[in-house]
Design a protein around this motif. Structure first.
Motif, PDB file in Angstrom:
ATOM      1  N   MET A   1      10.996 -60.226  15.676  1.00 41.67           N
ATOM      2  CA  MET A   1      11.975 -59.592  14.791  1.00 41.67           C
ATOM      3  C   MET A   1      11.259 -58.663  13.808  1.00 41.67           C
ATOM      4  SD  MET A   1      14.609 -61.343  12.063  1.00 41.67           S
ATOM      5  CE  MET A   1      13.273 -62.029  11.101  1.00 41.67           C
ATOM      6  N   MET A   2      11.595 -57.390  13.867  1.00 42.25           N
ATOM      7  CA  MET A   2      11.000 -56.423  12.946  1.00 42.25           C
ATOM      8  C   MET A   2      11.652 -56.547  11.567  1.00 42.25           C
ATOM      9  SD  MET A   2       8.560 -54.607  14.278  1.00 42.25           S
ATOM     10  CE  MET A   2       8.518 -53.155  13.231  1.00 42.25           C
ATOM     11  N   LYS A   3      10.816 -56.611  10.524  1.00 39.70           N
ATOM     12  CA  LYS A   3      11.327 -56.786   9.167  1.00 39.70           C
ATOM     13  C   LYS A   3      11.274 -55.510   8.338  1.00 39.70           C
ATOM     14  CE  LYS A   3      10.080 -61.680   8.837  1.00 39.70           C
ATOM     15  NZ  LYS A   3       9.375 -62.698   8.018  1.00 39.70           N
ATOM     16  N   LYS A   4      10.509 -54.526   8.797  1.00 42.61           N
ATOM     17  CA  LYS A   4      10.317 -53.316   8.000  1.00 42.61           C
ATOM     18  C   LYS A   4      10.741 -52.074   8.773  1.00 42.61           C
ATOM     19  CE  LYS A   4       6.393 -55.173   5.336  1.00 42.61           C
ATOM     20  NZ  LYS A   4       7.117 -55.302   4.073  1.00 42.61           N
ATOM     21  N   PHE A   5      11.155 -51.050   8.020  1.00 46.76           N
ATOM     22  CA  PHE A   5      11.455 -49.749   8.609  1.00 46.76           C
ATOM     23  C   PHE A   5      10.127 -49.004   8.805  1.00 46.76           C
ATOM     24  CE2 PHE A   5      15.291 -50.595   5.871  1.00 46.76           C
ATOM     25  CZ  PHE A   5      16.150 -50.897   6.920  1.00 46.76           C
ATOM     26  N   ASN A   6       9.965 -48.330   9.956  1.00 50.15           N
ATOM     27  CA  ASN A   6       8.667 -47.716  10.225  1.00 50.15           C
ATOM     28  C   ASN A   6       8.718 -46.327  10.863  1.00 50.15           C
ATOM     29  OD1 ASN A   6       9.366 -48.264  12.896  1.00 50.15           O
ATOM     30  ND2 ASN A   6       8.032 -50.046  13.067  1.00 50.15           N
ATOM     31  N   HIS A   7       9.895 -45.794  11.135  1.00 52.21           N
ATOM     32  CA  HIS A   7      10.029 -44.461  11.738  1.00 52.21           C
ATOM     33  C   HIS A   7       9.347 -44.354  13.101  1.00 52.21           C
ATOM     34  CE1 HIS A   7      11.011 -43.217   7.502  1.00 52.21           C
ATOM     35  NE2 HIS A   7      11.934 -42.567   8.185  1.00 52.21           N
ATOM     36  N   GLU A   8       9.244 -45.461  13.814  1.00 46.10           N
ATOM     37  CA  GLU A   8       8.555 -45.446  15.104  1.00 46.10           C
ATOM     38  C   GLU A   8       9.509 -45.517  16.289  1.00 46.10           C
ATOM     39  OE1 GLU A   8       5.511 -48.414  15.093  1.00 46.10           O
ATOM     40  OE2 GLU A   8       4.395 -47.446  13.459  1.00 46.10           O
ATOM     41  N   VAL A   9      10.812 -45.451  16.022  1.00 47.53           N
ATOM     42  CA  VAL A   9      11.780 -45.398  17.122  1.00 47.53           C
ATOM     43  C   VAL A   9      12.492 -44.046  17.050  1.00 47.53           C
ATOM     44  CG1 VAL A   9      12.134 -47.873  17.281  1.00 47.53           C
ATOM     45  CG2 VAL A   9      13.513 -46.563  15.679  1.00 47.53           C
ATOM     46  N   ASP A  10      13.144 -43.662  18.136  1.00 44.18           N
ATOM     47  CA  ASP A  10      13.858 -42.385  18.155  1.00 44.18           C
ATOM     48  C   ASP A  10      15.348 -42.639  18.264  1.00 44.18           C
ATOM     49  OD1 ASP A  10      11.799 -40.452  17.873  1.00 44.18           O
ATOM     50  OD2 ASP A  10      11.142 -40.932  19.899  1.00 44.18           O
ATOM     51  N   THR A  11      15.910 -43.228  17.208  1.00 48.03           N
ATOM     52  CA  THR A  11      17.351 -43.497  17.189  1.00 48.03           C
ATOM     53  C   THR A  11      18.028 -42.456  16.310  1.00 48.03           C
ATOM     54  OG1 THR A  11      16.743 -45.206  15.577  1.00 48.03           O
ATOM     55  CG2 THR A  11      17.403 -45.951  17.762  1.00 48.03           C
ATOM     56  N   THR A  42      12.836 -41.914   1.808  1.00 51.76           N
ATOM     57  CA  THR A  42      13.157 -42.310   3.182  1.00 51.76           C
ATOM     58  C   THR A  42      13.482 -43.800   3.192  1.00 51.76           C
ATOM     59  OG1 THR A  42      11.013 -43.139   4.019  1.00 51.76           O
ATOM     60  CG2 THR A  42      11.304 -40.744   3.957  1.00 51.76           C
ATOM     61  N   ILE A  43      13.882 -44.306   4.343  1.00 52.56           N
ATOM     62  CA  ILE A  43      14.192 -45.728   4.475  1.00 52.56           C
ATOM     63  C   ILE A  43      12.972 -46.615   4.216  1.00 52.56           C
ATOM     64  CG2 ILE A  43      16.194 -45.526   5.985  1.00 52.56           C
ATOM     65  CD1 ILE A  43      14.362 -45.839   8.393  1.00 52.56           C
ATOM     66  N   GLU A  44      11.765 -46.078   4.412  1.00 57.61           N
ATOM     67  CA  GLU A  44      10.570 -46.889   4.184  1.00 57.61           C
ATOM     68  C   GLU A  44      10.391 -47.279   2.717  1.00 57.61           C
ATOM     69  OE1 GLU A  44       6.861 -45.943   6.162  1.00 57.61           O
ATOM     70  OE2 GLU A  44       7.923 -44.687   7.620  1.00 57.61           O
ATOM     71  N   ASP A  45      11.084 -46.575   1.818  1.00 53.42           N
ATOM     72  CA  ASP A  45      10.994 -46.903   0.381  1.00 53.42           C
ATOM     73  C   ASP A  45      11.458 -48.330   0.100  1.00 53.42           C
ATOM     74  OD1 ASP A  45      10.164 -44.304   0.093  1.00 53.42           O
ATOM     75  OD2 ASP A  45      12.079 -43.569  -0.693  1.00 53.42           O
ATOM     76  N   PHE A  46      12.287 -48.876   0.995  1.00 54.52           N
ATOM     77  CA  PHE A  46      12.835 -50.224   0.778  1.00 54.52           C
ATOM     78  C   PHE A  46      11.955 -51.344   1.335  1.00 54.52           C
ATOM     79  CE2 PHE A  46      16.780 -47.628   0.673  1.00 54.52           C
ATOM     80  CZ  PHE A  46      17.260 -48.023  -0.568  1.00 54.52           C
TER      81      PHE A  46
END
Length: 256
Positions: A1-11, A42-46
């Motif tokens: 289960m991924m817990k963090k946002f990482n910008h590594e998917v192309d959704t 960005t979402i990674e700020d959270f």
């Protein structure tokens, strides 16, 4: 289960000529918690707080139009436009019941979603977010001094992140569009008196040293929204969940 946002998917979800980037983390069998970040962010700020939430929620993070991996498109950047982008994305994901955490610009969009959309919103949290156009009077002078070059010099991490992530980078145009959104006094900007239509439980969080959001303003908002609480966290500035992470998470856990 991924817990963090990482910008590594192309959704991506296409809205006219803009591509809106999103990620889904946490547990997909749990209630939805949407994250809306602030200007130039960005979402990674959270990611400082997602660990504590990923076991209890399906986490949905959205890069606002023009930010992160989302493209700007030709439409004017406004809080109303970001609100519409979020509504269309949620329809695409077949999500109509959710809770939201919105920071700064994302918090203003959160107010708009609660007051002006048909979503079934269970709980709302805003962090460092004004709600009325009159708040501009105290910050116009600050915003007037911002240029793409001054932002790049003061916040190189933010600039470098934008250049690295954005598929169509144009930092000069991006800065102009954000400043226009920040100074928008029309109905496409702040929700203003429409906040009286907010009916779900709300938590407003402000850092005691936040120079962009006034304590008086959020105290007034807590009196308008009947089922709400206002927390002013000592020692924190604008980005409360990074400045005083443990205190913020404590209040967040109690509320959610």
């Amino acid at each position: 289960m991924m817990k963090k946002f990482n910008h590594e998917v192309d959704t991506y979800f296409n809205i006219e000529d803009a591509k809106i980037y999103y990620e889904i983390r946490g547990r997909e069998d749990k209630p939805v918690l949407l994250f809306l970040h602030g200007g130039f962010g960005t979402i990674e700020d959270f990611n400082d707080i997602t660990d504590s939430l990923s076991n209890e929620f399906t986490l949905v993070g959205v890069d606002s139009r023009g930010h992160g991996k989302s493209t700007l498109g030709s439409a004017q950047l406004t809080y109303e436009q970001i609100q519409k982008d979020v509504e269309q994305l949620l329809r695409h994901l077949k999500i109509d019941t959710l809770s939201i955490i919105g920071f700064s610009d994302g918090g203003i969009v959160t107010y708009r979603l609660a007051a002006l959309s048909s979503l079934n919103i269970e709980k709302l949290v805003t962090v460092g977010a004004e709600w009325h156009v009159r708040s501009l009077e105290s910050v116009k002078g600050i915003f007037a001094k911002i240029t793409s070059e001054s932002w790049k010099e003061k916040f190189p991490g933010s600039y470098n992140s934008y250049q690295r992530l954005n598929p169509e980078p144009d930092f000069e145009l991006f800065t102009q569009r954000i400043l226009s959104m920040w100074l928008d006094e029309s109905p496409t900007g702040f929700p203003n008196e429409a906040v009286q239509h907010i009916s779900c439980p709300m938590l407003f969080v402000r850092g005691e040293n936040d120079h962009l959001v006034s304590e008086k303003s959020l105290t007034e908002l807590s009196e308008i929204v009947s089922d709400s609480r206002f927390v002013n966290i000592p020692g924190a500035g604008h980005v409360v969940f990074q400045d005083e992470k443990e205190k913020f998470i404590k209040h967040l856990d109690e509320f959610l």
